[in-house]
Every structure is written in C-alpha cells, then in structure tokens.
Design a protein around this motif. Structure first.
Motif, PDB file in Angstrom:
ATOM      1  N   GLY A 119      -7.813  23.602  -6.580  1.00 19.44           N
ATOM      2  CA  GLY A 119      -8.602  22.375  -6.586  1.00 19.44           C
ATOM      3  C   GLY A 119      -8.962  21.847  -7.963  1.00 19.44           C
ATOM      4  O   GLY A 119      -8.116  21.728  -8.841  1.00 19.44           O
ATOM      5  N   VAL A 120     -10.239  21.538  -8.167  1.00 19.75           N
ATOM      6  CA  VAL A 120     -10.697  20.921  -9.409  1.00 19.75           C
ATOM      7  C   VAL A 120     -10.524  21.851 -10.602  1.00 19.75           C
ATOM      8  O   VAL A 120     -10.370  21.401 -11.738  1.00 19.75           O
ATOM      9  N   LEU A 121     -10.510  23.174 -10.383  1.00 21.53           N
ATOM     10  CA  LEU A 121     -10.295  24.110 -11.479  1.00 21.53           C
ATOM     11  C   LEU A 121      -8.906  23.937 -12.083  1.00 21.53           C
ATOM     12  O   LEU A 121      -8.708  24.122 -13.285  1.00 21.53           O
ATOM     13  N   SER A 122      -7.958  23.579 -11.232  1.00 22.44           N
ATOM     14  CA  SER A 122      -6.614  23.290 -11.722  1.00 22.44           C
ATOM     15  C   SER A 122      -6.592  22.001 -12.544  1.00 22.44           C
ATOM     16  O   SER A 122      -6.004  21.940 -13.618  1.00 22.44           O
ATOM     17  N   LEU A 123      -7.271  20.976 -12.055  1.00 27.03           N
ATOM     18  CA  LEU A 123      -7.324  19.694 -12.773  1.00 27.03           C
ATOM     19  C   LEU A 123      -8.029  19.833 -14.122  1.00 27.03           C
ATOM     20  O   LEU A 123      -7.700  19.137 -15.087  1.00 27.03           O
ATOM     21  N   MET A 124      -8.987  20.745 -14.207  1.00 23.82           N
ATOM     22  CA  MET A 124      -9.720  20.944 -15.461  1.00 23.82           C
ATOM     23  C   MET A 124      -8.819  21.447 -16.586  1.00 23.82           C
ATOM     24  O   MET A 124      -9.143  21.293 -17.770  1.00 23.82           O
ATOM     25  N   GLN A 125      -7.675  22.033 -16.235  1.00 23.72           N
ATOM     26  CA  GLN A 125      -6.766  22.541 -17.259  1.00 23.72           C
ATOM     27  C   GLN A 125      -6.156  21.414 -18.090  1.00 23.72           C
ATOM     28  O   GLN A 125      -5.743  21.623 -19.228  1.00 23.72           O
ATOM     29  N   MET A 126      -6.105  20.222 -17.515  1.00 20.76           N
ATOM     30  CA  MET A 126      -5.610  19.065 -18.275  1.00 20.76           C
ATOM     31  C   MET A 126      -6.508  18.801 -19.477  1.00 20.76           C
ATOM     32  O   MET A 126      -6.025  18.638 -20.610  1.00 20.76           O
ATOM     33  N   ALA A 127      -7.816  18.784 -19.247  1.00 21.15           N
ATOM     34  CA  ALA A 127      -8.768  18.540 -20.332  1.00 21.15           C
ATOM     35  C   ALA A 127      -8.826  19.728 -21.288  1.00 21.15           C
ATOM     36  O   ALA A 127      -8.916  19.560 -22.514  1.00 21.15           O
ATOM     37  N   LYS A 128      -8.774  20.920 -20.733  1.00 23.94           N
ATOM     38  CA  LYS A 128      -8.882  22.142 -21.528  1.00 23.94           C
ATOM     39  C   LYS A 128      -7.738  22.261 -22.533  1.00 23.94           C
ATOM     40  O   LYS A 128      -7.962  22.511 -23.726  1.00 23.94           O
ATOM     41  N   THR A 129      -6.513  22.091 -22.074  1.00 26.13           N
ATOM     42  CA  THR A 129      -5.358  22.199 -22.965  1.00 26.13           C
ATOM     43  C   THR A 129      -5.312  21.040 -23.955  1.00 26.13           C
ATOM     44  O   THR A 129      -4.959  21.219 -25.124  1.00 26.13           O
ATOM     45  N   SER A 130      -5.679  19.846 -23.500  1.00 26.70           N
ATOM     46  CA  SER A 130      -5.671  18.676 -24.385  1.00 26.70           C
ATOM     47  C   SER A 130      -6.712  18.816 -25.498  1.00 26.70           C
ATOM     48  O   SER A 130      -6.475  18.425 -26.646  1.00 26.70           O
ATOM     49  N   ALA A 131      -7.879  19.390 -25.166  1.00 29.42           N
ATOM     50  CA  ALA A 131      -8.924  19.614 -26.179  1.00 29.42           C
ATOM     51  C   ALA A 131      -8.457  20.626 -27.220  1.00 29.42           C
ATOM     52  O   ALA A 131      -8.711  20.465 -28.425  1.00 29.42           O
ATOM     53  N   ALA A 132      -7.732  21.667 -26.773  1.00 28.54           N
ATOM     54  CA  ALA A 132      -7.207  22.656 -27.711  1.00 28.54           C
ATOM     55  C   ALA A 132      -6.178  22.027 -28.646  1.00 28.54           C
ATOM     56  O   ALA A 132      -6.138  22.335 -29.846  1.00 28.54           O
ATOM     57  N   LEU A 133      -5.371  21.123 -28.109  1.00 29.68           N
ATOM     58  CA  LEU A 133      -4.371  20.449 -28.949  1.00 29.68           C
ATOM     59  C   LEU A 133      -5.023  19.509 -29.956  1.00 29.68           C
ATOM     60  O   LEU A 133      -4.510  19.322 -31.066  1.00 29.68           O
ATOM     61  N   GLU A 134      -6.157  18.926 -29.588  1.00 29.48           N
ATOM     62  CA  GLU A 134      -6.882  18.075 -30.537  1.00 29.48           C
ATOM     63  C   GLU A 134      -7.401  18.899 -31.708  1.00 29.48           C
ATOM     64  O   GLU A 134      -7.368  18.462 -32.862  1.00 29.48           O
ATOM     65  N   LYS A 135      -7.863  20.124 -31.424  1.00 32.34           N
ATOM     66  CA  LYS A 135      -8.287  21.028 -32.499  1.00 32.34           C
ATOM     67  C   LYS A 135      -7.118  21.365 -33.411  1.00 32.34           C
ATOM     68  O   LYS A 135      -7.257  21.418 -34.634  1.00 32.34           O
ATOM     69  N   LEU A 136      -5.951  21.606 -32.815  1.00 29.46           N
ATOM     70  CA  LEU A 136      -4.743  21.879 -33.603  1.00 29.46           C
ATOM     71  C   LEU A 136      -4.389  20.692 -34.484  1.00 29.46           C
ATOM     72  O   LEU A 136      -4.032  20.852 -35.659  1.00 29.46           O
ATOM     73  N   ASN A 137      -4.515  19.490 -33.925  1.00 30.43           N
ATOM     74  CA  ASN A 137      -4.202  18.279 -34.672  1.00 30.43           C
ATOM     75  C   ASN A 137      -5.138  18.091 -35.869  1.00 30.43           C
ATOM     76  O   ASN A 137      -4.708  17.679 -36.951  1.00 30.43           O
ATOM     77  N   ARG A 138      -6.410  18.432 -35.686  1.00 32.26           N
ATOM     78  CA  ARG A 138      -7.392  18.243 -36.759  1.00 32.26           C
ATOM     79  C   ARG A 138      -7.132  19.142 -37.964  1.00 32.26           C
ATOM     80  O   ARG A 138      -7.498  18.794 -39.080  1.00 32.26           O
ATOM     81  N   VAL A 139      -6.522  20.292 -37.726  1.00 36.16           N
ATOM     82  CA  VAL A 139      -6.222  21.198 -38.848  1.00 36.16           C
ATOM     83  C   VAL A 139      -4.788  21.017 -39.345  1.00 36.16           C
ATOM     84  O   VAL A 139      -4.311  21.786 -40.183  1.00 36.16           O
ATOM     85  N   GLY A 140      -4.107  20.003 -38.846  1.00 37.02           N
ATOM     86  CA  GLY A 140      -2.759  19.691 -39.322  1.00 37.02           C
ATOM     87  C   GLY A 140      -1.671  20.577 -38.766  1.00 37.02           C
ATOM     88  O   GLY A 140      -0.596  20.697 -39.360  1.00 37.02           O
ATOM     89  N   GLY A 141      -1.910  21.202 -37.601  1.00 40.22           N
ATOM     90  CA  GLY A 141      -0.898  22.066 -36.999  1.00 40.22           C
ATOM     91  C   GLY A 141       0.231  21.278 -36.365  1.00 40.22           C
ATOM     92  O   GLY A 141       0.078  20.102 -36.027  1.00 40.22           O
ATOM     93  N   LEU A 142       1.369  21.920 -36.207  1.00 40.98           N
ATOM     94  CA  LEU A 142       2.552  21.272 -35.644  1.00 40.98           C
ATOM     95  C   LEU A 142       2.722  21.659 -34.175  1.00 40.98           C
ATOM     96  O   LEU A 142       2.759  22.844 -33.834  1.00 40.98           O
ATOM     97  N   PHE A 143       2.835  20.656 -33.307  1.00 39.23           N
ATOM     98  CA  PHE A 143       3.047  20.889 -31.880  1.00 39.23           C
ATOM     99  C   PHE A 143       4.296  20.147 -31.440  1.00 39.23           C
ATOM    100  O   PHE A 143       4.390  18.928 -31.549  1.00 39.23           O
ATOM    101  N   ILE A 144       5.287  20.909 -30.944  1.00 43.77           N
ATOM    102  CA  ILE A 144       6.523  20.333 -30.420  1.00 43.77           C
ATOM    103  C   ILE A 144       6.556  20.532 -28.914  1.00 43.77           C
ATOM    104  O   ILE A 144       6.500  21.663 -28.426  1.00 43.77           O
ATOM    105  N   SER A 145       6.625  19.433 -28.176  1.00 44.29           N
ATOM    106  CA  SER A 145       6.667  19.478 -26.716  1.00 44.29           C
ATOM    107  C   SER A 145       8.085  19.199 -26.237  1.00 44.29           C
ATOM    108  O   SER A 145       8.703  18.220 -26.656  1.00 44.29           O
ATOM    109  N   VAL A 146       8.578  20.074 -25.366  1.00 40.36           N
ATOM    110  CA  VAL A 146       9.910  19.877 -24.779  1.00 40.36           C
ATOM    111  C   VAL A 146       9.758  19.851 -23.266  1.00 40.36           C
ATOM    112  O   VAL A 146       9.322  20.832 -22.662  1.00 40.36           O
ATOM    113  N   MET A 147      10.102  18.728 -22.656  1.00 42.46           N
ATOM    114  CA  MET A 147       9.973  18.573 -21.215  1.00 42.46           C
ATOM    115  C   MET A 147      11.300  18.872 -20.533  1.00 42.46           C
ATOM    116  O   MET A 147      12.334  18.312 -20.902  1.00 42.46           O
ATOM    117  N   THR A 148      11.263  19.796 -19.573  1.00 43.44           N
ATOM    118  CA  THR A 148      12.460  20.166 -18.834  1.00 43.44           C
ATOM    119  C   THR A 148      12.293  19.743 -17.381  1.00 43.44           C
ATOM    120  O   THR A 148      11.256  19.221 -16.990  1.00 43.44           O
TER     121      THR A 148
END
Length: 283
Positions: free
Chosen positions: A173-202
């Motif tokens: 349920g909603v716990l699954s949907l919360m992972q969208m915000a959780k992972t996106s917030a972690a990526l924002e932290k990565l972005n703020r420190v200049g980290g590199l994120f490569i996304s590959v969609m299969t």
C-alpha cells in the motif's frame, strides 16, 4: 530392388517424438526469441549478453547477470543482502508469495546492490530484478536503493541504477508509494554534493519507478525497445480519447521526444558507462 520398392519405403509423414525422446532433451537447452521466434541455444544466447543474434531483441537479465556483464570479474561486493519485506498490512498470503518467489529466484528482495570496478573504475550499483514480483517497489526494495545512494554519497563514488519494474507493490500500500519520495530525497542529497547518478531504464520501467528515481539521472539511458511509462497505454487512450502512436512508450519514442539522453545496445553498455565515469573523475 526396383525403383518402385525404393520409394515405397520412404516415410510420408514426420513422426512425433516419443515422451522418452522429449525427456532426453535437457530443460532450458534452447530458447525461443519472443520477437522473431528464432530458436537458439541458451548457452549461445547468454554468451551474447542475452541479445538475440537474429533480430537484436534484448531478453530480460537477472540482477546478477546484469552485474556480471558490467563489473570486472571478482570485484563485486554485495550490499544489504539480508534486507527483506514484511507484511505490515497483513495482506492475505503475502508471506507465502514472498517465500515462494525467494525459493524460485534465490533472491531475498527484487533489488541487488553493491560496489565494484568497471574497467578498473570504482562504482556503486543497484539493479532491479523483474523476476521478483515483477520488480515491484516494496519498502525493502526502496530501502536497498536508498542505502546504495547513501553509500555513493559517503564514499564519493558514482552510482548506477538499472530499473526494471511494474511500479509500486500493492501488498504494501502507501508504504510502497512512500519509496518514491524516499529514493528521490536521497538522490537530491547526492546532487547537492555533486555526485554522479546514471539511470538506465530496461524493459519494463513503469509506474512509480518511472515517475521517481528512474527519471532523475544526470544521464538517463535505456536499452532498445524498452517499455517506459507511467500509466498503461489503454488507460491513457481511454482518458484522452485518442489513439496513441504505435511506438508510444518505447525507449526510441522517448529519445525522439527528449526524455532520454541515449538508447544503448547492451553490447556497448559497459564501455559507454565506464567512459562517462572516467570523464567525470577527470573533471
């Protein structure tokens, strides 16, 4: 023996193999391509990175097969292997379903994460495995991806994320949907420190996964013909009351409309990603 006798002994019809003959053929020896219907030796298909030699169709890869195709031999160290989902909503038979899929796949959860070397370059990776409840994003899957991103921040390493998912896991349920915000917030932290994120969609990357971390890369790539989108084609057509293009929601369609940076053939994936990582290290 005359010519008439010679031809009379020729079988007119093909014989049907006996059950014994069928059993003597090892299971999994041959694989039929779902695209061009060519039948090939599974061993040869695996040597070709699970890409059909006849039509170029990219068969699905397991998490470990993906990592093996990308990382230098013997360098991969897995993270958080024991993290598993529970049944917070007491969804009927959810525990039984999880146990059955764990026995079948050998996975505890639908994400494999860890670190290793790619052409000698350090990187962290998280790979979604569609064999595990269609790669659906439950709380454990979101946690493993988030921890991989946090490791990339702490270790100052690039992170690669390979998506393959049907979206949120309905049993959580909603716990699954919360992972969208959780992972996106972690990526924002990565972005703020200049980290590199490569996304590959299969194939496929849909639902909440496509609407969150899968689309937030510094580079957004995809494999050929991958299905990528949020809602299903039929739902969209019924909503807007219009017929959609034949190639709608394919990787090639998204590339043409500016939503991807490149569509990469699997045989070129490792070299392409390694070059990008090397470029960013030098800069």
């Amino acid at each position: 023996m005359n010519i008439k006798d010679l031809f009379s002994k020729k079988k007119r019809y093909a014989t049907i193999p006996s059950e014994r003959a069928k059993q003597e053929v090892p299971e999994g020896l041959m694989t039929k391509c779902p695209s061009c219907r060519t039948i090939m030796y599974t061993k040869e298909l695996k040597k070709n990175l699970l890409v059909c030699a006849s039509c170029g169709h990219h068969h699905r890869m397991s998490g470990y097969e993906r990592i093996e195709s990308l990382f230098d031999e013997g360098t991969f160290i897995e993270y958080d292997k024991g993290i598993t989902s529970v049944n917070p909503l007491q969804f009927p038979d959810y525990e039984k379903k999880l146990e059955a899929i764990r026995q079948k796949t050998g996975l505890m959860e639908g994400v494999v994460s860890g670190e290793g070397l790619m052409n000698g370059l350090p990187a962290i990776i998280a790979v979604m495995d569609a064999r595990f409840i269609m790669g659906s994003m439950g709380s454990a899957a979101g946690e493993k991806i988030t921890r991989a991103i946090e490791a990339a921040i702490e270790q100052k390493k690039p992170i690669l994320l390979f998506s393959a998912s049907g979206g949120a896991r309905m049993q959580e349920g909603v716990l699954s949907l919360m992972q969208m915000a959780k992972t996106s917030a972690a990526l924002e932290k990565l972005n703020r420190v200049g980290g590199l994120f490569i996304s590959v969609m299969t194939h496929p990357t849909t639902g909440g996964v496509s609407a969150s971390f899968a689309s937030l890369g510094d580079y957004n790539f995809a494999e050929p013909k991958a299905l990528i989108g949020f809602a299903g084609r039929r739902i969209i057509e019924q909503t807007i009351r219009q017929e959609l293009p034949e190639d709608f929601q394919t990787a090639e369609f998204l590339l043409e409309h500016g939503q991807l940076d490149r569509v990469i053939h699997r045989s070129e994936m490792k070299e392409t990603l390694a070059k990008i990582i090397e470029m960013h290290q030098q800069s």
